[in-house]
Design an enzyme around this catalytic site. Structure first.
Site, PDB file in Angstrom:
ATOM      1  N   CYS A 107      -4.070  -5.895  -3.227  1.00 49.13           N
ATOM      2  CA  CYS A 107      -3.035  -6.806  -2.751  1.00 49.13           C
ATOM      3  C   CYS A 107      -3.027  -8.195  -3.373  1.00 49.13           C
ATOM      4  O   CYS A 107      -2.087  -8.570  -4.063  1.00 49.13           O
ATOM      5  CB  CYS A 107      -3.187  -6.920  -1.232  1.00 49.13           C
ATOM      6  SG  CYS A 107      -2.280  -8.238  -0.466  1.00 49.13           S
TER       7      CYS A 107
ATOM      8  N   HIS B 106      -0.925 -13.837   1.966  1.00 51.02           N
ATOM      9  CA  HIS B 106      -2.217 -13.392   1.450  1.00 51.02           C
ATOM     10  C   HIS B 106      -2.583 -14.014   0.099  1.00 51.02           C
ATOM     11  O   HIS B 106      -3.149 -13.353  -0.778  1.00 51.02           O
ATOM     12  CB  HIS B 106      -2.282 -11.870   1.364  1.00 51.02           C
ATOM     13  CG  HIS B 106      -3.624 -11.337   1.783  1.00 51.02           C
ATOM     14  ND1 HIS B 106      -3.884 -10.012   2.014  1.00 51.02           N
ATOM     15  CD2 HIS B 106      -4.809 -11.985   2.025  1.00 51.02           C
ATOM     16  CE1 HIS B 106      -5.137  -9.843   2.364  1.00 51.02           C
ATOM     17  NE2 HIS B 106      -5.728 -11.035   2.379  1.00 51.02           N
TER      18      HIS B 106
ATOM     19  N   ASP C  20       0.815  -1.223   0.000  1.00 51.64           N
ATOM     20  CA  ASP C  20       0.000   0.000   0.000  1.00 51.64           C
ATOM     21  C   ASP C  20       0.848   1.273   0.000  1.00 51.64           C
ATOM     22  O   ASP C  20       0.443   2.286   0.585  1.00 51.64           O
ATOM     23  CB  ASP C  20      -0.945   0.034   1.201  1.00 51.64           C
ATOM     24  CG  ASP C  20      -2.123  -0.904   1.065  1.00 51.64           C
ATOM     25  OD1 ASP C  20      -2.120  -1.723   0.126  1.00 51.64           O
ATOM     26  OD2 ASP C  20      -3.038  -0.849   1.912  1.00 51.64           O
TER      27      ASP C  20
ATOM     28  N   LYS D 146      -5.517   3.275  -3.925  1.00 56.08           N
ATOM     29  CA  LYS D 146      -5.604   1.822  -3.862  1.00 56.08           C
ATOM     30  C   LYS D 146      -7.041   1.373  -4.115  1.00 56.08           C
ATOM     31  O   LYS D 146      -7.993   1.975  -3.645  1.00 56.08           O
ATOM     32  CB  LYS D 146      -5.169   1.352  -2.475  1.00 56.08           C
ATOM     33  CG  LYS D 146      -5.496  -0.090  -2.163  1.00 56.08           C
ATOM     34  CD  LYS D 146      -5.209  -0.429  -0.713  1.00 56.08           C
ATOM     35  CE  LYS D 146      -5.609  -1.877  -0.415  1.00 56.08           C
ATOM     36  NZ  LYS D 146      -5.284  -2.249   0.982  1.00 56.08           N
TER      37      LYS D 146
ATOM     38  N   ASP E  29       2.758  -3.084  -4.055  1.00 56.59           N
ATOM     39  CA  ASP E  29       1.780  -4.046  -4.592  1.00 56.59           C
ATOM     40  C   ASP E  29       0.590  -3.344  -5.216  1.00 56.59           C
ATOM     41  O   ASP E  29      -0.125  -3.920  -6.037  1.00 56.59           O
ATOM     42  CB  ASP E  29       1.313  -5.027  -3.509  1.00 56.59           C
ATOM     43  CG  ASP E  29       0.566  -4.344  -2.372  1.00 56.59           C
ATOM     44  OD1 ASP E  29       0.699  -3.114  -2.186  1.00 56.59           O
ATOM     45  OD2 ASP E  29      -0.156  -5.048  -1.635  1.00 56.59           O
TER      46      ASP E  29
END
Length: 544
Positions: free
Chosen positions: A122, A178, A85, A348, A330
């Site tokens: 992400c 993740h 982020d 984002k 990312d």
């Protein structure tokens, strides 16, 4: 005495005879004999002996008509660092007020990637890094992987770690995963990594390593999430994760067998929320009045310091001169969590440039254009084949979506990429689709997520003037067309003036749709089986 003189005389005459004969011997024959003697008399070094005993540490590469021995020494170590982020305006080399001296030095010594693209969030981006596949082709396009849905990076996907491991690399991940954890088969050490030190999910606290989530039945639950491989590491409580990841990476480097190439995937937790940092990093930012921005700045500097310690470890082992380092975010930063993407539009989660154009650079002695800024297109899926080619492996570009950038990086060639797929998701609330071809960018149906340009002041939620914008804020079912080379901040919608380009872009989007796969997010409903109470208070595999 007479016998001794006789022997000396015989040896003298023999030497004279040999010299006379040797001088009249054909030159080519003399060279053959000399080379044969040197080859037979040369003793291999311990490293050469080790390499000769292990075929996996050698690779023979055909160059023209001659063969070149591509040993472990010529295959680079690969250090792949991912910030979480991080905003475009959050590194010093982009003019930020945040102090990032280590990153700035690496960027200026290396190649700054001015048009490096990632996905809006992400899990989709990380799946692209690991698979070389566009998320919409493997069902990974819809948001991040939630803690309570039973899916992950598809198990039929071969990861970059598996590829490099097959080529003799030691493979390690330190940090955030993740990519699914409901079954142990989805976890890192089952996906090609020799070791994993870090956590499975996201949004956990940096000191306690706990994350709270609301289950399907409405209950709020807490779970711990920190592991060394599959083992829960309870003694990490009160240890700041950025520090822990640097220390573990240093340990891996210090203990690495120098006879093997090394691949470290280092996805930091920083600078994702919650915003937390040791006080020592806040002292230098008393001038930043906005609390979130001030803490975020400290988190960035903490990560920068950690990266410096990792680089020092590589240098201590004399690995650095043969290390290819890639640094990237990312996705874009989140303006409500301290980040700043100015002057890019959006944040984002959006397909605006602020959500998808990532701050990135590459560093290494093998670069052709070190010390410069590259405006060549590169996408997150491209690192997979780039790392493979750097390692001397056979190309598999026909099987993936990534395009190797190795010749662009190592020889200065032009990028072969002409197209970027920002996102294709027919099931999102507005049916989001966005692509880029050369300089043209199409947002097929608008993107209502924070479509503004945010200021670079301490209060980074202030909206700048939009007096030069030709359109109202994006609306559903309204197409947007930008020339992002000439208009990188996406202020001038050319959809009406360039109908020819608009129709061409829409036609290309239609061509991509047959390979579309429905999001796995929609195919797997929520469940309470993931409740940490079922696993000793830990977010754990074993419920799918």
């Amino acid at each position: 005495m007479h016998l001794k003189r006789f022997v000396v005389a015989i040896l003298f005459l023999s030497s004279v005879t040999f010299i006379i004969v040797w001088q009249h011997y054909p030159t080519s024959q003399r060279l053959k004999i000399k080379n044969k003697r040197e080859k037979s008399e040369k003793r291999p070094t311990p490293e050469e002996t080790s390499n000769s005993q292990s075929n996996e540490n050698q690779h023979v590469e055909q160059v023209g008509k001659r063969k070149v021995q591509n040993s472990t020494r010529s295959r680079p170590h690969i250090l792949f660092i991912v910030a979480d982020d991080m905003g475009w305006h959050d590194v010093g080399y982009h003019g930020s007020e945040i102090h990032t001296p280590q990153l700035d030095k690496l960027a200026r010594e290396g190649l700054i990637l001015n048009r490096s693209y990632v996905h809006p969030s992400c899990s989709p981006t990380r799946s692209a890094f690991l698979s070389g596949r566009l998320p919409y082709r493997i069902g990974m396009q819809r948001r991040v992987i939630p803690f309570d849905r039973s899916y992950g990076l598809p198990l039929n996907v071969t990861t970059i770690a598996q590829q490099l491991k097959s080529a003799g690399y030691s493979t390690h991940i330190v940090g955030k995963w993740h990519q699914g954890f409901c079954n142990v088969a989805y976890t890192p050490t089952e996906r090609g990594f020799d070791t994993h030190f870090g956590f499975y999910v996201g949004s956990e606290h940096y000191f306690t390593h706990k994350v709270s989530q609301k289950l399907k039945d409405g209950r709020m639950v807490d779970g711990f999430d920190f592991r060394n491989n599959s083992k829960v590491v309870w003694n990490m409580k009160d240890v700041y994760s950025t520090h822990a990841f640097a220390d573990e990476t240093k340990r891996i480097v210090s203990q690495h067998n120098s006879g093997k190439p090394l691949f470290i995937y280092l996805p930091f937790q920083a600078v994702h929320g919650p915003l937390e940092v040791p006080r020592q990093y806040l002292k230098q930012y008393g001038n930043i009045l906005d609390r979130d921005r001030r803490v975020y700045a400290g988190m960035m500097t903490a990560m920068d310091t950690a990266i410096g310690k990792v680089i020092a470890a590589f240098k201590t082992r004399n690995f650095w001169e043969n290390t290819l380092t890639v640094f990237t975010t990312d996705n874009g930063g989140h303006n409500r969590r301290g980040a700043n993407n100015y002057p890019l539009r959006g944040i984002k989660g959006s397909v605006w440039e602020g959500g998808t154009r990532g701050a990135a650079f590459v560093h290494g002695t093998m670069l052709h254009n070190a010390g410069q800024v590259s405006n060549e297109l590169i996408h997150d899926v491209d690192w997979y084949p780039t790392f493979m080619e750097a390692a001397g492996m056979k190309s598999i570009e026909s099987e993936i979506d990534g395009i190797s950038m190795w010749k662009m990086l190592s020889q200065g060639e032009r990028s072969r990429r002409q197209e970027i797929v920002y996102r294709i998701d027919n099931t999102s609330p507005i049916g989001m689709a966005s692509i880029r071809i050369n300089q043209w960018k199409l947002i097929a149906s608008g993107d209502s997520k924070i479509p503004w340009w945010l200021s670079i002041s301490g209060d980074n939620a202030v909206v700048l003037s939009e007096k030069d914008v030709r359109e109202e804020p994006p609306r559903v079912n309204v197409a947007y067309l930008f020339d992002v080379d000439a208009d990188p901040t996406e202020r001038i919608n050319l959809a009406r003036e360039r109908r020819d380009i608009l129709e061409m872009m829409k036609a290309r989007l239609a061509q991509l749709m047959p390979s579309y796969v429905d999001p796995l997010y929609n195919l797997h409903g929520r469940t309470t089986k993931c409740d940490p109470a079922n696993f000793g208070g830990v977010w754990s595999p074993g419920w799918c």
